[in-house]
Design a protein around this motif. Structure first.
Motif, short mmCIF file in Angstrom:
data_model
loop_
_atom_site.label_atom_id
_atom_site.label_comp_id
_atom_site.label_asym_id
_atom_site.label_seq_id
_atom_site.Cartn_x
_atom_site.Cartn_y
_atom_site.Cartn_z
N ILE A 176 0.65 -1.33 -0.14
CA ILE A 176 0.02 -0.02 -0.09
C ILE A 176 1.04 1.41 0.02
O ILE A 176 0.58 2.11 -0.72
N ALA A 177 1.78 1.16 0.85
CA ALA A 177 2.77 2.47 1.02
C ALA A 177 3.44 2.72 -0.27
O ALA A 177 3.70 3.73 -0.77
N THR A 178 4.10 1.59 -0.76
CA THR A 178 4.96 1.83 -1.90
C THR A 178 4.13 2.10 -3.26
O THR A 178 4.62 2.85 -4.21
N ASN A 179 2.86 1.68 -3.37
CA ASN A 179 2.15 1.85 -4.24
C ASN A 179 1.57 3.25 -4.22
O ASN A 179 1.55 4.03 -5.34
N LYS A 180 1.49 3.94 -3.01
CA LYS A 180 1.33 5.46 -3.09
C LYS A 180 2.24 6.27 -3.47
O LYS A 180 2.32 7.21 -4.12
N PHE B 188 -7.11 17.30 3.88
CA PHE B 188 -7.57 17.08 5.12
C PHE B 188 -8.28 15.54 5.24
O PHE B 188 -7.82 14.87 6.22
N GLY B 189 -9.04 15.26 4.06
CA GLY B 189 -9.73 13.91 4.35
C GLY B 189 -8.52 12.80 4.17
O GLY B 189 -8.78 11.78 4.94
N SER B 190 -7.43 13.10 3.38
CA SER B 190 -6.75 11.96 3.18
C SER B 190 -5.80 11.76 4.59
O SER B 190 -5.41 10.60 4.84
N ARG C 79 -4.29 2.05 11.81
CA ARG C 79 -4.96 1.83 13.12
C ARG C 79 -6.23 0.85 13.31
O ARG C 79 -6.37 0.11 13.96
N ALA C 80 -6.69 0.68 11.94
CA ALA C 80 -8.34 0.04 12.00
C ALA C 80 -8.44 -0.76 10.75
O ALA C 80 -7.46 -0.63 9.71
N SER C 81 -9.39 -1.75 10.67
CA SER C 81 -9.46 -2.36 9.51
C SER C 81 -10.36 -1.69 8.51
O SER C 81 -11.14 -0.95 8.82
N ASP C 82 -10.22 -1.98 7.37
CA ASP C 82 -10.95 -1.49 6.24
C ASP C 82 -12.23 -2.31 5.88
O ASP C 82 -12.92 -1.99 4.91
N GLY D 50 -11.31 12.03 -0.49
CA GLY D 50 -10.03 12.27 0.12
C GLY D 50 -9.74 11.13 1.30
O GLY D 50 -8.69 10.64 1.45
N CYS D 51 -10.88 11.05 2.21
CA CYS D 51 -10.65 10.24 3.45
C CYS D 51 -10.65 8.74 2.89
O CYS D 51 -9.82 8.03 3.40
N TYR D 52 -11.51 8.60 1.86
CA TYR D 52 -11.45 7.23 1.46
C TYR D 52 -10.15 6.82 0.82
O TYR D 52 -9.61 5.65 0.79
N ASP D 53 -9.55 7.78 0.10
CA ASP D 53 -8.45 7.59 -0.56
C ASP D 53 -7.24 7.27 0.45
O ASP D 53 -6.40 6.20 0.24
N GLY D 54 -7.11 8.05 1.49
CA GLY D 54 -6.10 7.61 2.59
C GLY D 54 -6.31 6.40 3.20
O GLY D 54 -5.34 5.82 3.65
N PHE D 55 -7.40 5.84 3.45
CA PHE D 55 -8.15 5.02 4.16
C PHE D 55 -7.96 3.63 3.20
O PHE D 55 -7.34 2.60 3.77
N TYR D 56 -8.46 3.68 2.08
CA TYR D 56 -8.49 2.60 1.38
C TYR D 56 -7.89 2.67 -0.20
O TYR D 56 -6.98 2.15 -0.44
N GLY D 57 -8.48 3.40 -0.95
CA GLY D 57 -7.96 4.03 -2.08
C GLY D 57 -8.40 3.57 -3.45
O GLY D 57 -8.79 4.46 -4.25
N PRO D 58 -8.65 2.27 -3.73
CA PRO D 58 -8.89 2.17 -5.28
C PRO D 58 -10.17 2.64 -5.83
O PRO D 58 -11.21 2.72 -5.06
N GLY D 59 -10.12 3.06 -6.93
CA GLY D 59 -11.44 4.01 -7.41
C GLY D 59 -11.49 5.43 -7.08
O GLY D 59 -12.49 5.86 -7.32
N THR D 60 -10.40 5.98 -6.54
CA THR D 60 -10.73 7.49 -5.82
C THR D 60 -10.91 8.35 -7.21
O THR D 60 -11.68 9.11 -6.86
N GLY D 61 -10.24 8.28 -8.06
CA GLY D 61 -10.24 9.23 -9.22
C GLY D 61 -11.46 9.11 -9.72
O GLY D 61 -12.38 10.14 -10.29
N THR D 62 -12.29 7.95 -9.78
CA THR D 62 -13.48 7.49 -10.43
C THR D 62 -14.28 8.16 -9.78
O THR D 62 -15.34 9.06 -10.31
N PHE D 63 -14.43 8.06 -8.32
CA PHE D 63 -15.52 8.63 -7.60
C PHE D 63 -15.56 9.92 -7.65
O PHE D 63 -16.52 10.65 -7.72
N LEU D 64 -14.34 10.80 -7.80
CA LEU D 64 -13.99 12.07 -7.65
C LEU D 64 -14.70 12.66 -9.27
O LEU D 64 -15.46 13.56 -9.16
N LEU D 65 -14.45 11.92 -10.24
CA LEU D 65 -14.98 12.38 -11.30
C LEU D 65 -16.42 12.42 -11.52
O LEU D 65 -17.11 13.40 -12.03
N LEU D 66 -16.92 11.42 -10.87
CA LEU D 66 -18.46 11.30 -11.03
C LEU D 66 -19.11 12.41 -10.19
O LEU D 66 -20.17 12.63 -10.61
N LEU D 67 -18.56 12.46 -9.05
CA LEU D 67 -19.12 13.64 -8.29
C LEU D 67 -19.01 14.79 -8.78
O LEU D 67 -19.93 15.68 -8.72
#
Length: 251
Positions: free
Chosen positions: A47-51, A85-87, A96-99, A147-164
């Motif tokens: 996850i970290a190296t992929n970021k 801020f969200g990220s 700290r938590a499970s996704d 942004g919170c979703y991206d920092g927590f989990y990530g896949p599909g972030t750009g797609t969700f932003l584009l749709l919104l």
């Protein structure tokens, strides 16, 4: 773990493909993160190296879209600041938590998103005016949540932003693509900083993958500038289906 030639051989080409898709419609993490795992990289390090590789590539496509005037700068502040801020919140929660809960929440959401995309003939082509203040608030709320979703989990972030941005904020698809990249880059950088301090990044692999990520993002952003929503819409559907399958498989 020991990094071998096979590790780089698996990761780098897949990161190129992921970056090409990500530059156009988001969702590159659906390809790149499994590539790291397939190469034997442990989950948190993957996850970290992929970021790391994702952030460098996203920077290139963002710069290219900005230079070609694909960004609505009047909406840049809420997109960038709220994504940062969200990220920050999401990345700290991820350490700290499970996704699992978030993945369960996405199961009913993704089919609805696919249905929405299928019904719309064109993304962001309605020319509907909703007022600048309302548009600003929608972009801020969307960027904070995703942004919170991206920092927590990530896949599909750009797609969700584009749709919104196209669906709720009523931006045209080209401006939405530029602002999506600004917000996505911001959330990537913030999560990357958190992961850097955690010591989870494999820098040699991350640097090598970044070269391929930059190439993929450069080519993918060029495709967006030429074809706009004709390319973005089918890619969004593919990303949503892949994300849905991945979540079900993980659960």
């Amino acid at each position: 773990m020991e990094l071998t030639f096979v590790t780089f051989l698996i990761v780098c080409p897949m990161v190129f493909l992921a970056s090409f898709v990500d530059a156009a419609a988001g969702g590159g993490g659906l390809i790149s993160l499994p590539a790291y795992l397939l190469a034997g990289v442990p989950m948190h390090n993957a996850i970290a190296t992929n970021k790391f590789s994702s952030a460098t590539g996203t920077a290139i496509s963002t710069i290219r879209l900005c230079r070609n005037r694909f960004v609505d700068w009047g909406l840049a502040f809420p997109c960038v600041s709220m994504a940062l801020f969200g990220s920050y919140i999401g990345a700290n929660l991820a350490l700290r938590a499970s996704d699992a809960l978030l993945r369960y929440m996405l199961i009913p959401v993704l089919p609805v998103v696919c249905f929405y995309v299928l019904r719309k003939k064109e993304l962001g082509e309605e020319n509907v005016e909703i007022g600048r203040k309302k548009q600003w608030l929608i972009c801020a709320a969307s960027s904070l949540a995703v942004g919170c979703y991206d920092g927590f989990y990530g896949p599909g972030t750009g797609t969700f932003l584009l749709l919104l941005y196209t669906g709720a904020a009523k931006m045209d698809v080209r401006r939405a693509s530029g602002n999506m990249k600004l917000a996505n880059l911001s959330s990537n950088v913030m999560a990357l900083v958190v992961f850097l301090f955690s010591g989870k990044i494999f820098l040699p692999l991350g640097v090598a993958a970044s070269v391929f990520s930059i190439a993929g993002h450069y080519m993918g952003s060029g495709l967006v500038m030429k074809n706009g929503s004709k390319v973005v819409r089918p890619l969004i559907l593919v990303v949503m289906v892949l994300l849905f399958v991945k979540i079900l498989f993980d659960l």
